[in-house]
Design a protein around this motif. Structure first.
Motif, PDB file in Angstrom:
ATOM      1  N   ILE A 116       1.051  -1.365  -3.701  1.00  0.00           N
ATOM      2  CA  ILE A 116       0.896  -1.969  -2.377  1.00  0.00           C
ATOM      3  C   ILE A 116      -0.362  -2.835  -2.368  1.00  0.00           C
ATOM      4  O   ILE A 116      -0.342  -3.982  -1.930  1.00  0.00           O
ATOM      5  N   LYS A 117      -1.450  -2.261  -2.899  1.00  0.00           N
ATOM      6  CA  LYS A 117      -2.697  -3.015  -2.995  1.00  0.00           C
ATOM      7  C   LYS A 117      -3.673  -2.264  -3.877  1.00  0.00           C
ATOM      8  O   LYS A 117      -3.806  -1.042  -3.739  1.00  0.00           O
ATOM      9  N   PRO A 118      -4.365  -2.953  -4.798  1.00  0.00           N
ATOM     10  CA  PRO A 118      -5.443  -2.282  -5.544  1.00  0.00           C
ATOM     11  C   PRO A 118      -6.589  -1.954  -4.594  1.00  0.00           C
ATOM     12  O   PRO A 118      -6.870  -2.707  -3.656  1.00  0.00           O
ATOM     13  N   ILE A 119      -7.240  -0.810  -4.807  1.00  0.00           N
ATOM     14  CA  ILE A 119      -8.377  -0.429  -3.969  1.00  0.00           C
ATOM     15  C   ILE A 119      -9.562  -1.328  -4.292  1.00  0.00           C
ATOM     16  O   ILE A 119      -9.873  -1.583  -5.465  1.00  0.00           O
ATOM     17  N   GLU A 120     -10.204  -1.811  -3.236  1.00  0.00           N
ATOM     18  CA  GLU A 120     -11.309  -2.758  -3.394  1.00  0.00           C
ATOM     19  C   GLU A 120     -12.401  -2.185  -4.295  1.00  0.00           C
ATOM     20  O   GLU A 120     -12.824  -1.051  -4.136  1.00  0.00           O
ATOM     21  N   ASN A 121     -12.823  -2.996  -5.260  1.00  0.00           N
ATOM     22  CA  ASN A 121     -13.867  -2.648  -6.225  1.00  0.00           C
ATOM     23  C   ASN A 121     -13.473  -1.492  -7.148  1.00  0.00           C
ATOM     24  O   ASN A 121     -14.324  -0.887  -7.799  1.00  0.00           O
ATOM     25  N   GLY A 122     -12.180  -1.176  -7.208  1.00  0.00           N
ATOM     26  CA  GLY A 122     -11.708  -0.104  -8.080  1.00  0.00           C
ATOM     27  C   GLY A 122     -11.354  -0.613  -9.466  1.00  0.00           C
ATOM     28  O   GLY A 122     -11.343  -1.822  -9.726  1.00  0.00           O
ATOM     29  N   LYS A 130      -2.539  -6.811  -9.158  1.00  0.00           N
ATOM     30  CA  LYS A 130      -2.361  -7.413  -7.843  1.00  0.00           C
ATOM     31  C   LYS A 130      -1.312  -6.665  -7.028  1.00  0.00           C
ATOM     32  O   LYS A 130      -0.485  -5.931  -7.573  1.00  0.00           O
ATOM     33  N   ALA A 131      -1.362  -6.882  -5.713  1.00  0.00           N
ATOM     34  CA  ALA A 131      -0.333  -6.332  -4.843  1.00  0.00           C
ATOM     35  C   ALA A 131       1.020  -6.869  -5.273  1.00  0.00           C
ATOM     36  O   ALA A 131       1.175  -8.067  -5.552  1.00  0.00           O
ATOM     37  N   SER A 432       3.601   0.720   6.521  1.00  0.00           N
ATOM     38  CA  SER A 432       3.010   0.154   5.304  1.00  0.00           C
ATOM     39  C   SER A 432       4.095  -0.261   4.312  1.00  0.00           C
ATOM     40  O   SER A 432       4.048  -1.358   3.736  1.00  0.00           O
ATOM     41  N   TYR A 433       5.088   0.595   4.127  1.00  0.00           N
ATOM     42  CA  TYR A 433       6.165   0.288   3.183  1.00  0.00           C
ATOM     43  C   TYR A 433       6.999  -0.891   3.675  1.00  0.00           C
ATOM     44  O   TYR A 433       7.412  -1.751   2.883  1.00  0.00           O
ATOM     45  N   PHE A 434       7.274  -0.935   4.974  1.00  0.00           N
ATOM     46  CA  PHE A 434       8.053  -2.037   5.537  1.00  0.00           C
ATOM     47  C   PHE A 434       7.381  -3.375   5.260  1.00  0.00           C
ATOM     48  O   PHE A 434       8.020  -4.328   4.787  1.00  0.00           O
ATOM     49  N   VAL A 435       6.093  -3.458   5.580  1.00  0.00           N
ATOM     50  CA  VAL A 435       5.376  -4.720   5.397  1.00  0.00           C
ATOM     51  C   VAL A 435       5.323  -5.105   3.926  1.00  0.00           C
ATOM     52  O   VAL A 435       5.497  -6.282   3.563  1.00  0.00           O
ATOM     53  N   PHE A 436       5.108  -4.119   3.062  1.00  0.00           N
ATOM     54  CA  PHE A 436       5.107  -4.421   1.627  1.00  0.00           C
ATOM     55  C   PHE A 436       6.434  -5.044   1.209  1.00  0.00           C
ATOM     56  O   PHE A 436       6.466  -6.044   0.478  1.00  0.00           O
ATOM     57  N   GLU A 437       7.526  -4.463   1.671  1.00  0.00           N
ATOM     58  CA  GLU A 437       8.845  -4.953   1.265  1.00  0.00           C
ATOM     59  C   GLU A 437       9.119  -6.347   1.826  1.00  0.00           C
ATOM     60  O   GLU A 437       9.771  -7.168   1.175  1.00  0.00           O
ATOM     61  N   TYR A 491       1.159  -4.036  15.688  1.00  0.00           N
ATOM     62  CA  TYR A 491       0.945  -3.211  14.500  1.00  0.00           C
ATOM     63  C   TYR A 491       1.555  -3.833  13.248  1.00  0.00           C
ATOM     64  O   TYR A 491       1.023  -3.664  12.139  1.00  0.00           O
ATOM     65  N   ILE A 492       2.647  -4.550  13.398  1.00  0.00           N
ATOM     66  CA  ILE A 492       3.209  -5.266  12.250  1.00  0.00           C
ATOM     67  C   ILE A 492       2.213  -6.309  11.755  1.00  0.00           C
ATOM     68  O   ILE A 492       1.925  -6.408  10.556  1.00  0.00           O
ATOM     69  N   ALA A 493       1.661  -7.085  12.688  1.00  0.00           N
ATOM     70  CA  ALA A 493       0.667  -8.100  12.312  1.00  0.00           C
ATOM     71  C   ALA A 493      -0.569  -7.463  11.682  1.00  0.00           C
ATOM     72  O   ALA A 493      -1.134  -7.985  10.717  1.00  0.00           O
ATOM     73  N   ALA A 494      -0.981  -6.311  12.231  1.00  0.00           N
ATOM     74  CA  ALA A 494      -2.167  -5.632  11.705  1.00  0.00           C
ATOM     75  C   ALA A 494      -1.930  -5.170  10.268  1.00  0.00           C
ATOM     76  O   ALA A 494      -2.819  -5.302   9.420  1.00  0.00           O
ATOM     77  N   GLU A 495      -0.744  -4.640   9.993  1.00  0.00           N
ATOM     78  CA  GLU A 495      -0.460  -4.172   8.635  1.00  0.00           C
ATOM     79  C   GLU A 495      -0.351  -5.348   7.655  1.00  0.00           C
ATOM     80  O   GLU A 495      -0.796  -5.249   6.509  1.00  0.00           O
ATOM     81  N   PHE A 496       0.200  -6.464   8.100  1.00  0.00           N
ATOM     82  CA  PHE A 496       0.182  -7.675   7.267  1.00  0.00           C
ATOM     83  C   PHE A 496      -1.265  -8.052   6.954  1.00  0.00           C
ATOM     84  O   PHE A 496      -1.597  -8.419   5.817  1.00  0.00           O
ATOM     85  N   ALA A 497      -2.129  -7.974   7.966  1.00  0.00           N
ATOM     86  CA  ALA A 497      -3.542  -8.322   7.773  1.00  0.00           C
ATOM     87  C   ALA A 497      -4.209  -7.394   6.775  1.00  0.00           C
ATOM     88  O   ALA A 497      -5.017  -7.831   5.942  1.00  0.00           O
ATOM     89  N   ARG A 498      -3.886  -6.104   6.839  1.00  0.00           N
ATOM     90  CA  ARG A 498      -4.481  -5.145   5.913  1.00  0.00           C
ATOM     91  C   ARG A 498      -4.068  -5.453   4.474  1.00  0.00           C
ATOM     92  O   ARG A 498      -4.895  -5.424   3.564  1.00  0.00           O
ATOM     93  N   GLN A 499      -2.790  -5.733   4.267  1.00  0.00           N
ATOM     94  CA  GLN A 499      -2.300  -5.941   2.904  1.00  0.00           C
ATOM     95  C   GLN A 499      -2.659  -7.313   2.345  1.00  0.00           C
ATOM     96  O   GLN A 499      -2.852  -7.468   1.143  1.00  0.00           O
ATOM     97  N   LEU A 500      -2.789  -8.307   3.227  1.00  0.00           N
ATOM     98  CA  LEU A 500      -3.129  -9.649   2.755  1.00  0.00           C
ATOM     99  C   LEU A 500      -4.634  -9.910   2.753  1.00  0.00           C
ATOM    100  O   LEU A 500      -5.120 -10.722   1.960  1.00  0.00           O
ATOM    101  N   PHE A 501      -5.359  -9.200   3.625  1.00  0.00           N
ATOM    102  CA  PHE A 501      -6.802  -9.408   3.730  1.00  0.00           C
ATOM    103  C   PHE A 501      -7.536  -8.081   3.491  1.00  0.00           C
ATOM    104  O   PHE A 501      -7.721  -7.683   2.354  1.00  0.00           O
ATOM    105  N   ASP A 502      -7.943  -7.396   4.549  1.00  0.00           N
ATOM    106  CA  ASP A 502      -8.684  -6.153   4.352  1.00  0.00           C
ATOM    107  C   ASP A 502      -8.600  -5.287   5.609  1.00  0.00           C
ATOM    108  O   ASP A 502      -7.961  -5.646   6.604  1.00  0.00           O
ATOM    109  N   GLU A 503      -9.272  -4.132   5.551  1.00  0.00           N
ATOM    110  CA  GLU A 503      -9.251  -3.164   6.649  1.00  0.00           C
ATOM    111  C   GLU A 503      -9.871  -3.739   7.919  1.00  0.00           C
ATOM    112  O   GLU A 503      -9.435  -3.427   9.033  1.00  0.00           O
TER     113      GLU A 503
END
Length: 524
Positions: A116-122, A130-131, A432-437, A491-503
């Motif tokens: 879904i996304k690599p953990i930042e600085n991991g 990459k995601a 989270s899974y929905f937005v990833f897909e 919440y859909i937009a927020a989850e897109f933001a999390r996966q494309l940008f950050d928390e």
């Protein structure tokens, strides 16, 4: 720890731990009772031996022992629990605040391990993963097409710090397969989700649990917000089920003045342990708001109670869970452990906020349904309080004990009757899974977009909302999403933001229309 402790020297704490472990041999009123207790233990041991040696079929006696232990603990209280040895690692890891691994968020998607996304600085981000990448092999172990359970996948990807794992990756966006070697490292599990400024003077900190690293995370976030000009603070404890009491006390100390009482505990022997604030608080002045809801429990209630009873800040939200018991985790010698209730805690005014548990565990944990049916989640005047449990805060305000912390400002649950579970769905892994897909189908459609452009793109269409309706319908869930369309789209937009940008971007979207946050900001 910076907190002042009174009346309970270290030797007594040690004696308490040892006493619980060997309590079968001590603290009885006479020799006859001790003899009976030992005879009953011998009976259990003899029964296990007979089953192992004589019973006609092969039996896993370990599982029988687990059932027996659970049966005993169920007779005590809802929070005295047994932790089997196969569960201990996950429990310990969560409360420690980190683990050793490759540092990715993933799930099984169409029989393959999708990142879904690599953990930042991991480690994985450092290695260039990459995601959207799929992990095909870990060493020689095939991970795709096998429907492997999560614990099996974790065992393939975790290991000793500094150890290496060779991964075979398929990158769908480029339609290529490649190999990469990743050095496993310590990956933090954040207990403080975010620390951000909501405006030029109001800081916001969200705590999801109280783990070993929580105070450090909170302290760092608080200092950063003060640098940014925060003179007012919102601490969000919603859906925080608790954890280490000491972490909650340390955080309370940041807000309270020297010698103010934070919490006191009382054990079976009547010994009282008081925890007082020190003079080292970093936010002893300035407006303070604590957000709670029906899932805020234990250490969250200790923090909220300390702030309310000392008249230090304003509690906003809905009545908290109502857990006033203190547990101590003790090993049983075979890798398992028991988390045993060893004391009750009381807020500074003397309140016990423990709700009754004399009608069984099932009824105890179904309290949410009662609150929903009674209307308490929607109207403050539906909260039932006992006049016999009145207490006074430091300035003489009336507060109530028995069954949770009642907020100073009530905010009803988001949504209408019948949609009480919507918030949980919006914040679940399913979203989270929905937005990833959705991204996985066409990740390039969002490539190069700025955050405002992404938000505008999502707000301009109902396509993702309609896709989400179909998605949850296929999962067998029934929700009237049309009635809560703006909430779902947010919440859909927020989850897109999390996966494309950050928390940070996730919370910027979610908090903008958050009812409790708006209730606080509207008072300014």
């Amino acid at each position: 720890m910076r907190i002042k402790k009174l009346y309970l020297p270290i030797i007594l704490a040690t004696a308490l731990a040892v006493g619980v472990l060997i309590g079968g041999y001590l603290n009885f009123s006479g020799p006859g009772r001790n003899f009976t207790a030992n005879a009953n233990r011998s009976k259990l041991n003899k029964l296990m031996e007979l089953i192992e040696s004589e019973y006609v079929d092969d039996v896993n006696t370990d599982s029988i022992v687990d059932l027996t232990v659970n049966g005993i603990l169920e007779k005590l209280d809802p929070h005295s629990v047994y932790i089997a040895k196969n569960e201990m690692e996950q429990v310990t890891q969560s409360m420690k605040g980190d683990f050793v691994g490759i540092g990715v968020n993933f799930y099984m998607y169409n029989d393959s391990v999708a990142i879904i996304k690599p953990i930042e600085n991991g480690p994985s981000e450092a290695a260039g993963l990459k995601a959207g990448d799929r992990i095909l092999y870990a060493g020689t172990s095939k991970l795709f097409g096998r429907k492997l359970p999560s614990d099996s996948l974790f065992s393939k990807l975790k290991g000793e710090e500094g150890s290496k794992v060779n991964l075979t990756i398929y990158r769908k966006s480029e339609q290529k397969k490649f190999k990469v070697t990743i050095t496993r490292g310590v990956v933090p599990i954040k207990s403080v989700d975010i620390a951000i400024m909501l405006n030029n003077k109001t800081g916001y900190i969200k705590i999801n649990r109280f783990a070993e690293t929580t105070y450090k995370e909170f302290h760092n976030g608080l200092l950063e917000l003060k640098k940014l000009g925060a003179t007012e603070l919102i601490v969000d404890l919603r859906d925080n089920g608790g954890g280490y009491m000491e972490m909650a006390a340390d955080i309370a100390d940041e807000f309270l003045k020297d010698n103010e009482l934070i919490v006191k505990t009382k054990n079976k022997k009547g010994n009282i342990d008081k925890t007082l604030a020190t003079e080292e608080g970093n936010f002893e002045n300035g407006k303070l708001y604590i957000l709670i809801n029906e899932n805020s429990a234990s250490a969250s209630e200790i923090l909220a109670g300390a702030i309310q009873d000392n008249d230090r800040g304003t509690i906003v939200g809905r009545r908290s869970f109502g857990k006033g018991l203190v547990q101590k985790e003790m090993p049983l010698g075979d890798g398992s452990a028991v988390r045993l209730t060893v004391a009750r805690y009381y807020t500074p005014s003397g309140r016990s906020i423990q709700k009754p548990y004399n009608h069984g565990t099932d009824e105890y944990f179904s309290d949410f349904e009662k609150r929903f049916v009674s209307g308490e989640l929607f109207a403050a005047d539906s909260i039932k309080v006992a006049d016999s449990l009145k207490f006074k805060t430091k300035k003489g305000r009336i507060v109530y004990g028995g069954g949770g912390i009642i907020p100073d400002i009530f905010v009803p649950i988001e949504g209408s009757h019948g949609d009480e579970a919507l918030g949980m769905l919006m914040q679940s892994g399913l979203m989270s899974y929905f937005v990833f897909e959705q991204l996985d189908k066409d990740r390039k459609a969002f490539q190069g977009l700025t955050f405002p452009q992404m938000v505008a793109k999502l707000n301009a269409t109902d396509a993702y909302f309609n896709n989400f309706k179909s998605y949850i319908a296929k999962s067998g869930l029934i929700f009237n999403l049309e009635a809560q369309k703006p909430v779902v789209k947010r919440y859909i937009a927020a989850e897109f933001a999390r996966q494309l940008f950050d928390e940070n971007k996730y919370f910027q979207i979610v908090l903008k229309e958050d009812a409790m946050v708006k209730a606080v900001l509207g008072r300014k």
